[in-house]
Design an enzyme around this catalytic site. Structure first.
Site, PDB file in Angstrom:
ATOM      1  N   SER A   1      22.038  -8.111   5.910  1.00 30.13           N
ATOM      2  CA  SER A   1      21.050  -7.032   5.933  1.00 30.13           C
ATOM      3  C   SER A   1      19.639  -7.508   5.646  1.00 30.13           C
ATOM      4  CB  SER A   1      21.442  -5.943   4.927  1.00 30.13           C
ATOM      5  OG  SER A   1      21.531  -6.472   3.605  1.00 30.13           O
TER       6      SER A   1
ATOM      7  N   GLU B   1      35.797 -24.096  -0.570  1.00 27.82           N
ATOM      8  CA  GLU B   1      36.337 -22.748  -0.412  1.00 27.82           C
ATOM      9  C   GLU B   1      36.941 -22.553   0.984  1.00 27.82           C
ATOM     10  OE1 GLU B   1      36.812 -20.388  -2.458  1.00 27.82           O
ATOM     11  OE2 GLU B   1      35.373 -20.463  -4.099  1.00 27.82           O
TER      12      GLU B   1
ATOM     13  N   LYS C   1      30.903 -17.335   0.628  1.00 25.90           N
ATOM     14  CA  LYS C   1      30.023 -16.183   0.452  1.00 25.90           C
ATOM     15  C   LYS C   1      29.202 -16.398  -0.804  1.00 25.90           C
ATOM     16  CE  LYS C   1      29.935 -11.137  -0.035  1.00 25.90           C
ATOM     17  NZ  LYS C   1      30.739  -9.905  -0.119  1.00 25.90           N
TER      18      LYS C   1
ATOM     19  N   ARG D   1      27.077 -10.458  -9.315  1.00 22.19           N
ATOM     20  CA  ARG D   1      28.389 -10.965  -8.886  1.00 22.19           C
ATOM     21  C   ARG D   1      28.466 -12.480  -8.947  1.00 22.19           C
ATOM     22  NH1 ARG D   1      27.932  -6.723  -3.962  1.00 22.19           N
ATOM     23  NH2 ARG D   1      28.762  -4.911  -5.051  1.00 22.19           N
TER      24      ARG D   1
ATOM     25  N   TYR E   1      23.552  -7.013  12.956  1.00 23.72           N
ATOM     26  CA  TYR E   1      23.173  -5.627  13.226  1.00 23.72           C
ATOM     27  C   TYR E   1      22.428  -5.510  14.553  1.00 23.72           C
ATOM     28  CZ  TYR E   1      24.515  -5.230   8.363  1.00 23.72           C
ATOM     29  OH  TYR E   1      25.238  -5.285   7.194  1.00 23.72           O
TER      30      TYR E   1
ATOM     31  N   LYS F   1      28.533 -16.693   4.743  1.00 22.35           N
ATOM     32  CA  LYS F   1      27.652 -15.540   4.550  1.00 22.35           C
ATOM     33  C   LYS F   1      26.753 -15.787   3.335  1.00 22.35           C
ATOM     34  CE  LYS F   1      27.785 -10.559   3.582  1.00 22.35           C
ATOM     35  NZ  LYS F   1      28.641  -9.387   3.289  1.00 22.35           N
TER      36      LYS F   1
ATOM     37  N   ARG G   1      23.199  -2.831   0.045  1.00 21.60           N
ATOM     38  CA  ARG G   1      23.605  -2.018  -1.111  1.00 21.60           C
ATOM     39  C   ARG G   1      23.085  -0.601  -0.991  1.00 21.60           C
ATOM     40  NH1 ARG G   1      23.003  -7.098  -5.296  1.00 21.60           N
ATOM     41  NH2 ARG G   1      24.880  -8.147  -4.513  1.00 21.60           N
TER      42      ARG G   1
END
Length: 320
Positions: free
Chosen positions: A271, A230, A193, A214, A310, A245, A203
């Site tokens: 998004s 990872e 990610k 982050r 979505y 992602k 958000r």
């Protein structure tokens, strides 16, 4: 000429016959936001936050569409946020109530997934607990994820999905689930990610309280090998599925992970990817349906077995 590849492109029937990558509705997962009240998300045209009273109807439509899964994100009231994100692991938290409502409505007819992360529930908007210096404390956060995963499993989640990019989160959650008798609950690890610019509309959707960024725990977008590392670590810790992602801008990483993974690989069309397509289509610059189909096909072609998008419900209708 001996070689004429165009022979296999002559008609629609021919192209369909030899098509290498096929998208099926059962491979699609619909991300859904559940809150105390519903509201349209201005930066994601056509997407809304759903009230608890209506989340069962959303799940029922997903079943009718033939989707493979639904991923729930909880959006608490501002007053319910605190420094440790306690609403995220409270039995009465909005996400747990949403999971229970969905399971009550659709049972096992669709795979019910839950986002296992604290960012929606903390008043600082980070994915975990902060230390005295204001940095995310990895090990304290992992302990909280254990409790969150257990709360989600007790509410009825088939799959818990740790997305905070904490070291050893998969191992800790697997241990907690098994220790409490939830050996059949799967772990979908957000393994690679990235600290992406394409999360902006999300958000708004979750009314994020993020202060800062982050980048100390999500991956640097410049790093490819790190995504593989990872994923391999999560596989070793017992992940039942792994995820990359965002999807569209990380197809190289997705392909790498698919090459080494012996479990299903998911990718999240996030998004910002959705909103870019919508914005261009609204301007008449692209063919919306063609762009949606092509974007999801490309993600599958790169190696995804599962796509969170979505567009899932609408795409399933086109496919069917």
């Amino acid at each position: 000429m001996t070689h004429r590849p165009r022979r296999l492109r002559t008609t629609g029937a021919m192209r369909e016959l030899v098509r290498e990558t096929r998208v099926h509705a059962r491979q699609l997962v619909l991300p859904v936001f559940v809150g105390a009240t519903g509201a349209p998300i201005s930066s994601m045209p056509g997407v809304s936050r759903h009230p608890l009273s209506g989340i069962g109807d959303v799940a029922a439509r997903a079943v009718d569409a033939g989707l493979g899964g639904i991923m729930l994100f909880g959006v608490p009231e501002e007053a319910d946020k605190d420094a440790i994100g306690s609403a995220g692991f409270s039995p009465d938290g909005i996400l747990q109530r949403g999971i229970a409502a969905v399971r009550e409505r659709v049972g096992d007819d669709i795979v019910v997934m839950a986002d296992t992360c604290l960012d929606e529930f903390t008043d600082h908007g980070h994915c975990g607990l902060l230390d005295a210096a204001g940095l995310v404390d990895n090990d304290a956060t992992v302990a909280a994820y254990r409790e969150m995963a257990l709360a989600q499993a007790r509410a009825g989640a088939h799959v818990v999905a740790p997305s905070g990019m904490m070291d050893r989160q998969v191992l800790a959650i697997r241990d907690a689930l098994d220790g409490d008798g939830f050996t059949d609950v799967s772990v979908l690890a957000y393994s690679a990610k990235y600290a992406s610019a394409f999360y902006g509309p999300f958000r708004e959707a979750v009314a994020s309280s993020l202060q800062g960024d982050r980048r100390t725990y999500q991956q640097d977008p410049a790093n490819r090998r790190e995504g593989m590392r990872e994923a391999i670590l999560d596989l070793a810790e017992g992940a039942d599925m792994v995820m990359v992602k965002p999807a569209s801008h990380y197809l190289d990483v997705l392909s790498d992970v698919a090459e080494v993974s012996d479990v299903p690989v998911a990718a999240y069309q996030v998004s910002g990817e959705y909103s870019m397509i919508e914005a261009a289509a609204q301007q008449g610059w692209i063919d919306r349906e063609a762009a949606v189909r092509e974007s999801v096909t490309a993600i599958m072609r790169a190696g995804a077995d599962i796509v969170l998008t979505y567009y899932a419900e609408e795409l399933a209708a086109w496919l069917n």
